[in-house]
Design a protein around this motif. Structure first.
Motif, PDB file in Angstrom:
ATOM      1  N   TYR A  86       1.341   6.580   6.293  1.00 18.25           N
ATOM      2  CA  TYR A  86       1.717   6.160   7.657  1.00 18.25           C
ATOM      3  C   TYR A  86       2.461   4.823   7.619  1.00 18.25           C
ATOM      4  O   TYR A  86       3.327   4.562   8.454  1.00 18.25           O
ATOM      5  CB  TYR A  86       0.476   6.055   8.553  1.00 18.25           C
ATOM      6  N   PHE A  87       2.107   3.998   6.652  1.00 20.13           N
ATOM      7  CA  PHE A  87       2.829   2.729   6.481  1.00 20.13           C
ATOM      8  C   PHE A  87       4.299   3.005   6.169  1.00 20.13           C
ATOM      9  O   PHE A  87       5.201   2.312   6.647  1.00 20.13           O
ATOM     10  CB  PHE A  87       2.157   1.936   5.351  1.00 20.13           C
ATOM     11  N   CYS A 108      -7.358  -1.293   9.831  1.00 15.38           N
ATOM     12  CA  CYS A 108      -6.662  -0.759   8.646  1.00 15.38           C
ATOM     13  C   CYS A 108      -7.653  -0.276   7.599  1.00 15.38           C
ATOM     14  O   CYS A 108      -8.654  -0.965   7.323  1.00 15.38           O
ATOM     15  CB  CYS A 108      -5.764  -1.849   8.057  1.00 15.38           C
ATOM     16  N   ILE A 109      -7.368   0.893   7.010  1.00 16.54           N
ATOM     17  CA  ILE A 109      -8.242   1.428   5.948  1.00 16.54           C
ATOM     18  C   ILE A 109      -7.427   1.721   4.679  1.00 16.54           C
ATOM     19  O   ILE A 109      -7.764   2.595   3.897  1.00 16.54           O
ATOM     20  CB  ILE A 109      -9.012   2.688   6.426  1.00 16.54           C
ATOM     21  N   ALA A 110      -6.344   0.947   4.512  1.00 12.53           N
ATOM     22  CA  ALA A 110      -5.465   1.182   3.359  1.00 12.53           C
ATOM     23  C   ALA A 110      -6.100   0.689   2.067  1.00 12.53           C
ATOM     24  O   ALA A 110      -6.995  -0.158   2.075  1.00 12.53           O
ATOM     25  CB  ALA A 110      -4.144   0.451   3.571  1.00 12.53           C
ATOM     26  N   CYS A 158      -3.742   2.159  14.092  1.00 11.16           N
ATOM     27  CA  CYS A 158      -3.842   2.675  12.719  1.00 11.16           C
ATOM     28  C   CYS A 158      -3.875   4.199  12.781  1.00 11.16           C
ATOM     29  O   CYS A 158      -4.841   4.777  13.284  1.00 11.16           O
ATOM     30  CB  CYS A 158      -5.097   2.146  12.034  1.00 11.16           C
ATOM     31  N   SER A 159      -2.832   4.838  12.267  1.00  9.42           N
ATOM     32  CA  SER A 159      -2.773   6.304  12.301  1.00  9.42           C
ATOM     33  C   SER A 159      -3.742   6.946  11.321  1.00  9.42           C
ATOM     34  O   SER A 159      -4.095   8.117  11.461  1.00  9.42           O
ATOM     35  CB  SER A 159      -1.360   6.779  11.964  1.00  9.42           C
ATOM     36  N   ALA A 160      -4.166   6.183  10.318  1.00  6.16           N
ATOM     37  CA  ALA A 160      -4.986   6.785   9.260  1.00  6.16           C
ATOM     38  C   ALA A 160      -6.451   6.949   9.658  1.00  6.16           C
ATOM     39  O   ALA A 160      -7.119   7.863   9.173  1.00  6.16           O
ATOM     40  CB  ALA A 160      -4.889   5.941   7.989  1.00  6.16           C
ATOM     41  N   CYS A 207      -0.175   3.925   1.681  1.00  3.76           N
ATOM     42  CA  CYS A 207      -0.563   4.684   2.887  1.00  3.76           C
ATOM     43  C   CYS A 207       0.692   5.347   3.460  1.00  3.76           C
ATOM     44  O   CYS A 207       1.683   4.667   3.757  1.00  3.76           O
ATOM     45  CB  CYS A 207      -1.178   3.742   3.919  1.00  3.76           C
ATOM     46  N   THR A 236       0.820  -1.209   0.000  1.00  5.08           N
ATOM     47  CA  THR A 236       0.000   0.000   0.000  1.00  5.08           C
ATOM     48  C   THR A 236       0.858   1.266   0.000  1.00  5.08           C
ATOM     49  O   THR A 236       1.999   1.263   0.464  1.00  5.08           O
ATOM     50  CB  THR A 236      -0.925   0.027   1.230  1.00  5.08           C
ATOM     51  N   PRO A 248       2.347   4.907  14.377  1.00  6.95           N
ATOM     52  CA  PRO A 248       1.752   3.574  14.518  1.00  6.95           C
ATOM     53  C   PRO A 248       1.112   3.114  13.206  1.00  6.95           C
ATOM     54  O   PRO A 248       0.522   3.919  12.485  1.00  6.95           O
ATOM     55  CB  PRO A 248       0.670   3.772  15.592  1.00  6.95           C
ATOM     56  N   CYS A 249       1.241   1.834  12.927  1.00  2.00           N
ATOM     57  CA  CYS A 249       0.624   1.264  11.725  1.00  2.00           C
ATOM     58  C   CYS A 249       0.509  -0.246  11.920  1.00  2.00           C
ATOM     59  O   CYS A 249       1.522  -0.936  12.044  1.00  2.00           O
ATOM     60  CB  CYS A 249       1.476   1.583  10.494  1.00  2.00           C
ATOM     61  N   ASN A 250      -0.733  -0.722  11.949  1.00  2.00           N
ATOM     62  CA  ASN A 250      -0.963  -2.163  12.165  1.00  2.00           C
ATOM     63  C   ASN A 250      -0.423  -3.030  11.039  1.00  2.00           C
ATOM     64  O   ASN A 250      -0.119  -4.200  11.245  1.00  2.00           O
ATOM     65  CB  ASN A 250      -2.466  -2.440  12.291  1.00  2.00           C
ATOM     66  N   LYS A 251      -0.356  -2.476   9.856  1.00  2.00           N
ATOM     67  CA  LYS A 251       0.156  -3.277   8.734  1.00  2.00           C
ATOM     68  C   LYS A 251       1.664  -3.467   8.877  1.00  2.00           C
ATOM     69  O   LYS A 251       2.190  -4.545   8.625  1.00  2.00           O
ATOM     70  CB  LYS A 251      -0.177  -2.586   7.403  1.00  2.00           C
ATOM     71  N   HIS A 256      -7.525   7.040   1.283  1.00  2.00           N
ATOM     72  CA  HIS A 256      -7.804   5.728   1.859  1.00  2.00           C
ATOM     73  C   HIS A 256      -9.113   5.095   1.366  1.00  2.00           C
ATOM     74  O   HIS A 256      -9.827   5.666   0.540  1.00  2.00           O
ATOM     75  CB  HIS A 256      -7.723   5.819   3.383  1.00  2.00           C
TER      76      HIS A 256
HETATM   77  S1  SF4 Z   1      -4.460   2.358   7.017  1.00  2.00           S
HETATM   78 FE1  SF4 Z   1      -3.631   2.250   9.117  1.00  2.00          FE
HETATM   79  S2  SF4 Z   1      -2.930   0.139   9.436  1.00  2.00           S
HETATM   80 FE2  SF4 Z   1      -3.378   0.410   7.271  1.00  2.00          FE
HETATM   81  S3  SF4 Z   1      -1.396   0.860   6.367  1.00  2.00           S
HETATM   82 FE3  SF4 Z   1      -2.316   2.840   6.866  1.00  2.00          FE
HETATM   83  S4  SF4 Z   1      -1.738   3.369   8.982  1.00  2.00           S
HETATM   84 FE4  SF4 Z   1      -1.210   1.224   8.582  1.00  2.00          FE
END
Ligand code: SF4
Ligand SMILES: Cc1cc2nc3c(=O)[nH]c(=O)nc-3n(C[C@H](O)[C@H](O)[C@H](O)COP(=O)(O)OP(=O)(O)OC[C@H]3O[C@@H](n4cnc5c(N)ncnc54)[C@H](O)[C@@H]3O)c2cc1C
Length: 338
Positions: A121-122, A157-159, A138-140, A119, A117, A128-131, A148
């Motif tokens: 934040y990834f 996650c909303i990536a 999940c920062s998003a 994203c 992805t 923080p990022c769960n992926k 997203h």
């Molecule tokens: S949507 Fe959240 S969990 Fe998914 S990649 Fe982005 S920050 Fe990480």
């Protein structure tokens, strides 16, 4: 600098053997996604297993009238291959809507399918990022989420999946061939990518010790009535806000078969066979296309910055189906390469 080992796979069996022995290793094909992620310390493989010289670069007709695409065919070669340009122009135009000419020359087919992805934040290891780091958050969800997903999201996650090629492959009902320690298997393309659920760290159903070797397209290419419509912030070198792969088979002016896949809206290319079934037997027109759009987006949910995507997707679906029905695909370039 994070140290890693480098080795070259001599054949597919050797690639599988090497990755089975070292689970923290990664295959590298064109490197256009993986190297960026390593530079940002998002990916930290213990070893890069170079598969770029494996003999997986051919595009061949199958005995069923379809096409078998080697996993390492560069994106440009695939888009301009006569079989693809003539029989699967939807795929060609989706590929050419992605990245830049230089990137498409370097990027492999399998790398495009398995890219991660975008994203932000990834990519940012300070957030923080769960992926990237399961359980960190999940920062998003409450952050900047303009790019997203609006469909199939989870609390974790909303990536979105960033590939253009994959949206066309979903619409064309491709399948993928993979090889692992226990042999070969074939997976429907719809089963390759996953929704995030509570394991967003897993993008696909490919096992970590498997290599993707080929993509197969069935005979039906929808070469007469198709379009790939991609809406993005700039005209090139930008990922989709929303994209639509639309393909129709018309018989005496009526829709015999319809395919509709969305990109930029979910963790995987988004299709709903019930919507496609609804279009079958209908005469093409704005009213039924609008109904299909409403149905496909009925569960769409926006976040603080991306609710606009719901209306954007609705309009894109209507426009794409109209272009497909009229035989006037979005990109005039399609006409030139055929
Ligand atoms: S949507 Fe959240 S969990 Fe998914 S990649 Fe982005 S920050 Fe990480
Ligand atoms: C600036 C920029 C803009 C871009 N814009 C777009 C765009 O608009 N649309 C779009 O679709 N793409 C876009 N891309 C992404 C680009 O298409 C991908 O980076 C590219 O397709 C990845 O292919 P690769 O061969 O370089 O993969 P690599 O970076 O080599 O690999 C990617 C991943 O796939 C794995 N992998 C590769 N091959 C295999 C295999 N055979 N079996 C198992 N695992 C494998 C690798 O281990 C790695 O995890 C863009 C990229 C950049 C840098």
């Amino acid at each position: 600098m994070i140290n890693f080992q480098y080795s070259r796979a001599s054949d597919v069996a050797d690639a599988v053997r090497q990755i089975s022995m070292e689970p923290a290793a990664k295959f590298i094909a064109g490197g256009t996604n993986l190297i960026d992620l390593m530079k940002e310390h998002v990916e930290r493989p213990s070893r890069l297993i170079d598969i770029s010289r494996l003999p997986l670069k051919t595009v061949e007709e199958t005995k069923h009238g379809g096409v078998l695409i080697g996993a390492l065919v560069p994106n440009s070669d695939l888009a301009y291959h006569p079989l693809v340009a003539q029989c699967y122009p939807l795929l060609a135009s989706a590929i050419l809507a992605g990245a830049s000419a230089q990137l498409r020359n370097m990027a492999s087919t399998s790398g495009n399918l398995l890219q991660r992805t975008r994203c932000h934040y990834f990519y940012d290891v300070a957030t923080p990022c769960n992926k990237r780091e399961p359980g960190s958050g999940c920062s998003a969800v409450n952050g900047v989420n303009r790019m997203h997903a609006i469909l199939g999201t989870s609390e974790s996650c909303i990536a979105t999946h960033p590939s253009d090629m994959c949206v066309a492959l979903a619409a064309l009902e491709a399948s993928v061939r993979v090889t692992g320690p226990s042999g070969d298997r074939v997976m429907a393309f719809a089963d390759l990518h996953r929704l995030p659920g509570d394991t967003p760290q897993r993008d696909t159903n490919l096992r970590s010790d498997e290599i993707l070797t080929a993509i197969e397209l069935p005979a039906q290419g929808f070469a007469a009535n198709y379009t790939y419509l991609k809406i993005r912030d700039r005209l090139s070198y930008a990922f989709a806000l929303v994209s639509v792969a639309a393909a129709l088979e018309l018989e005496s002016g009526t829709i015999k078969q319809a395919r509709l896949a969305l990109g930029g809206v979910a963790h995987k290319p988004w299709r709903d066979p019930a919507v496609e079934a609804q279009l079958r037997g209908q005469d093409p027109g704005r009213t039924i296309f609008a109904r299909a759009a409403d149905m496909l987006l009925s569960d769409a949910r926006g976040f603080a910055h991306n609710s606009f995507k719901i209306e954007l997707a609705r309009r894109c679906i209507v426009r794409a189906l109209t272009q497909a029905a009229q035989g006037t695909p979005q990109s005039q370039f399609d006409k030139k390469i055929r």
